[in-house]
Structures are given as structure tokens and as C-alpha cells.
Design a protein around this motif. Structure first.
Motif, mmCIF file in Angstrom:
data_model
loop_
_atom_site.group_PDB
_atom_site.id
_atom_site.type_symbol
_atom_site.label_atom_id
_atom_site.label_comp_id
_atom_site.label_asym_id
_atom_site.label_seq_id
_atom_site.Cartn_x
_atom_site.Cartn_y
_atom_site.Cartn_z
ATOM 1 N N ILE A 194 0.861 -1.191 0.000
ATOM 2 C CA ILE A 194 0.000 0.000 0.000
ATOM 3 C C ILE A 194 0.893 1.236 0.000
ATOM 4 C CG2 ILE A 194 -1.786 1.306 1.222
ATOM 5 C CD1 ILE A 194 -2.796 -1.338 2.371
ATOM 6 N N VAL A 195 0.939 1.913 -1.134
ATOM 7 C CA VAL A 195 1.818 3.071 -1.281
ATOM 8 C C VAL A 195 1.132 4.375 -0.876
ATOM 9 C CG1 VAL A 195 3.184 1.981 -3.089
ATOM 10 C CG2 VAL A 195 1.165 3.337 -3.722
ATOM 11 N N LYS A 196 -0.208 4.318 -0.773
ATOM 12 C CA LYS A 196 -0.955 5.531 -0.480
ATOM 13 C C LYS A 196 -2.363 5.153 -0.042
ATOM 14 C CE LYS A 196 -2.560 9.756 -2.879
ATOM 15 N NZ LYS A 196 -2.646 10.438 -4.198
ATOM 16 N N SER A 197 -2.984 6.018 0.761
ATOM 17 C CA SER A 197 -4.390 5.825 1.123
ATOM 18 C C SER A 197 -5.177 7.063 0.717
ATOM 19 C CB SER A 197 -4.543 5.580 2.629
ATOM 20 O OG SER A 197 -4.127 6.711 3.364
ATOM 21 N N GLU A 198 -6.427 6.863 0.367
ATOM 22 C CA GLU A 198 -7.299 7.969 -0.019
ATOM 23 C C GLU A 198 -8.657 7.791 0.645
ATOM 24 O OE1 GLU A 198 -7.602 8.000 -4.261
ATOM 25 O OE2 GLU A 198 -5.605 8.859 -4.566
ATOM 26 N N LEU A 199 -8.995 8.705 1.553
ATOM 27 C CA LEU A 199 -10.319 8.709 2.153
ATOM 28 C C LEU A 199 -11.213 9.634 1.334
ATOM 29 C CD1 LEU A 199 -9.522 8.848 5.976
ATOM 30 C CD2 LEU A 199 -9.830 6.854 4.490
ATOM 31 N N LEU A 200 -12.380 9.147 0.978
ATOM 32 C CA LEU A 200 -13.313 9.891 0.149
ATOM 33 C C LEU A 200 -14.611 10.117 0.914
ATOM 34 C CD1 LEU A 200 -12.818 7.691 -3.045
ATOM 35 C CD2 LEU A 200 -11.600 9.808 -2.476
ATOM 36 N N GLY A 201 -15.168 11.294 0.822
ATOM 37 C CA GLY A 201 -16.408 11.590 1.510
ATOM 38 C C GLY A 201 -17.619 10.960 0.821
ATOM 39 N N PHE A 202 -18.490 10.325 1.597
ATOM 40 C CA PHE A 202 -19.734 9.768 1.061
ATOM 41 C C PHE A 202 -20.593 10.875 0.465
ATOM 42 C CE2 PHE A 202 -24.283 9.213 2.270
ATOM 43 C CZ PHE A 202 -24.629 8.249 1.332
ATOM 44 N N LYS A 203 -21.189 10.591 -0.701
ATOM 45 C CA LYS A 203 -22.087 11.551 -1.345
ATOM 46 C C LYS A 203 -23.392 10.839 -1.698
ATOM 47 C CE LYS A 203 -18.307 14.292 -3.332
ATOM 48 N NZ LYS A 203 -18.429 15.344 -2.316
ATOM 49 N N ASN A 204 -24.504 11.548 -1.524
ATOM 50 C CA ASN A 204 -25.802 10.928 -1.806
ATOM 51 C C ASN A 204 -26.432 11.424 -3.105
ATOM 52 O OD1 ASN A 204 -26.717 13.490 -1.136
ATOM 53 N ND2 ASN A 204 -27.359 12.895 0.939
ATOM 54 N N ILE A 205 -25.632 12.084 -3.942
ATOM 55 C CA ILE A 205 -26.155 12.607 -5.205
ATOM 56 C C ILE A 205 -26.629 11.478 -6.121
ATOM 57 C CG2 ILE A 205 -23.913 12.607 -6.369
ATOM 58 C CD1 ILE A 205 -24.771 15.230 -7.727
ATOM 59 N N CYS A 206 -26.112 10.261 -5.895
ATOM 60 C CA CYS A 206 -26.484 9.128 -6.741
ATOM 61 C C CYS A 206 -27.934 8.687 -6.538
ATOM 62 C CB CYS A 206 -25.563 7.948 -6.471
ATOM 63 S SG CYS A 206 -25.583 7.404 -4.754
ATOM 64 N N LYS A 207 -28.618 9.234 -5.532
ATOM 65 C CA LYS A 207 -30.015 8.871 -5.298
ATOM 66 C C LYS A 207 -30.871 9.113 -6.547
ATOM 67 C CE LYS A 207 -33.922 9.572 -2.168
ATOM 68 N NZ LYS A 207 -34.914 9.727 -3.235
#
Length: 239
Positions: A194-207
Motif C-alpha cells: 500500500i503506497v498511499k491511502s485515499e479517504l473519500l467523503g460519502f455523497k448521496n447525489i447518486c439517489k
């Protein structure tokens, strides 16, 4: 079937993507998924009989038209859906791309590991691995498989020394607590690949997609995290 005629099902293509791996990338979204994640943004990719049928060679030829935009870091990414459901097709696409000197990236949930997937990984330069949660209970409840499956996949990547960017969508109330972040940190520390980690914010636009398809969005009531929260949690990870 001749290798040059191997076909697969794709949902869509993004010709100049900037969010699916390093640099500018030609991104292929495959059709079909074996999981049902509560936060899934692409329910239109679930159906394994949907999408458009294309050959690996046809897809590689199209990707090559954009190589001048890739620069030193860019290349091709195969996402989904779940690309591991079509390992022979993705392998052949990657093989054609590597012959032409393109960087290959696989975006996956890591829930499948068999001989065909291992063959595909021989042509994979980088894996974007989505580790959704850090407990088996949450995996069974909100993903539809055991946590052992992505861990088995990650352990194989570590064994083969294939570079990994670990990704996790932060969903307040499910995986933003200090215990979850501590377990994610331990996963990173225990896997040098694992060379890097990326945390992404949950989005509900896909509703909107769910509504259009007449489906219930399981995570409709979950709140989107603030950008500040995601950034603070990211700082707690070792890399």
C-alpha cells in the motif's frame, strides 16, 4: 476464440478521467457486479447482462487515441461494476495496452481471487483497492460478502508486490470512529504494497439514479461528511 477477439461488457467510458488513478486516464467502467454496497454510486452497472459488448482490442485501440494526454503518470483504468467478473477480458485489454507502453490500473473491491484474476494481475501496474469497512459484520450487512475476501486479495497483492492505493468512502456513523480509523491504519502498516491511502467523503447525489431505476437507495438517511472531517481522518493514517 482468438485472443484479439476476446469480448467483454462495459457500461461506459471516460476518456480523460482525473479521479481514477494517477494523472489523466482513459477509464473503462465494466458492466456487472457481484456485490450490493449500500453506498454504491452506479446501480446501473449491476446487471451482468446489460451494457455494451466490445472487444479488448477495439477498446485498447480507442485508448491509444488519447495517449498524448496521459503524460508521464497517466494511462488506463478499468473500474466498474466489478472488473474481476471479467478477468480474461480485462487481462487482454491490459495486455494490449502494455504492449503500447500504457500504464494499467485496476479499480476493484477485491472480492474475487482465482487463477484468471491472478493472470490479470500479471498485467496490472497499480490497484485501487476499495476497503469499505474494517469489520466482518459491516461487510456482511452493507456489502454482501465476508471481509476475508478483500483481505485475501490484498494479501496476494502484497505477496506479488503490486502497488496499491487503498481507498475508503467515509460514511458518518459507520466507519468514521477512531476504532475504525485505527484498524485501517493497521491494515496499511501490515501491507507494504500500500503506497498511499485515499479517504473519500460519502455523497448521496447518486439517489437520482436509484429513483430513475425505481430502486430504494439504502443509504438515503446517511449524512455526507464535511471536507474538514475527511481531511482530519486522512491525517491519522500512516500514508
Amino acid at each position: 476464440m482468438s485472443e484479439s477477439l476476446i469480448q467483454g461488457r462495459i457500461n461506459s467510458i471516460q476518456t480523460l478521467g482525473a479521479l481514477d488513478g494517477p494523472g489523466v486516464r482513459f477509464v473503462v467502467f465494466t458492466q456487472g457486479c457481484n456485490l450490493r454496497c449500500g453506498c454504491c454510486h452506479n446501480p446501473d452497472t449491476w446487471d451482468t447482462e446489460g451494457g455494451k459488448i466490445v472487444s479488448a482490442k477495439e477498446l485498447a485501440d480507442k485508448a491509444l487515441r488519447y495517449r498524448e494526454y496521459f503524460g508521464e503518470e497517466g494511462g488506463v483504468t478499468v473500474s466498474g461494476g466489478e472488473p474481476l467478473l471479467q478477468p480474461e477480458f480485462v487481462k487482454e485489454f491490459f495486455r494490449f495496452c502494455k504492449i503500447s507502453g500504457l500504464h494499467t490500473c485496476l479499480d476493484t473491491s477485491g472480492s474475487i481471487l482465482n487463477d484468471s484474476v491472478k493472470d490479470l494481475l500479471e498485467y496490472t501496474d497499480l490497484v485501487l483497492l476499495d476497503i469499505k469497512y474494517t469489520t466482518d459484520e459491516l461487510y456482511h450487512k452493507y456489502v454482501g460478502c465476508s471481509i476475508e475476501k478483500p483481505f485475501k486479495f490484498l494479501n496476494y497483492l502484497n505477496q506479488k508486490k503490486i502497488p496499491v492505493i487503498l481507498r475508503q468512502v467515509i460514511i458518518p456513523g459507520l466507519n468514521d470512529d477512531k476504532e475504525s480509523i485505527a484498524r485501517t491504519s493497521k491494515i496499511i502498516e501490515n501491507h507494504p504494497c500500500i503506497v498511499k491511502s485515499e479517504l473519500l467523503g460519502f455523497k448521496n447525489i447518486c439517489k437520482v439514479k436509484y429513483d430513475k431505476m425505481g430502486l430504494e437507495f439504502p443509504f438515503e438517511d446517511y449524512q455526507q461528511p464535511s471536507k474538514k472531517l475527511v481531511e482530519e481522518l486522512q491525517k491519522k493514517l500512516p500514508r
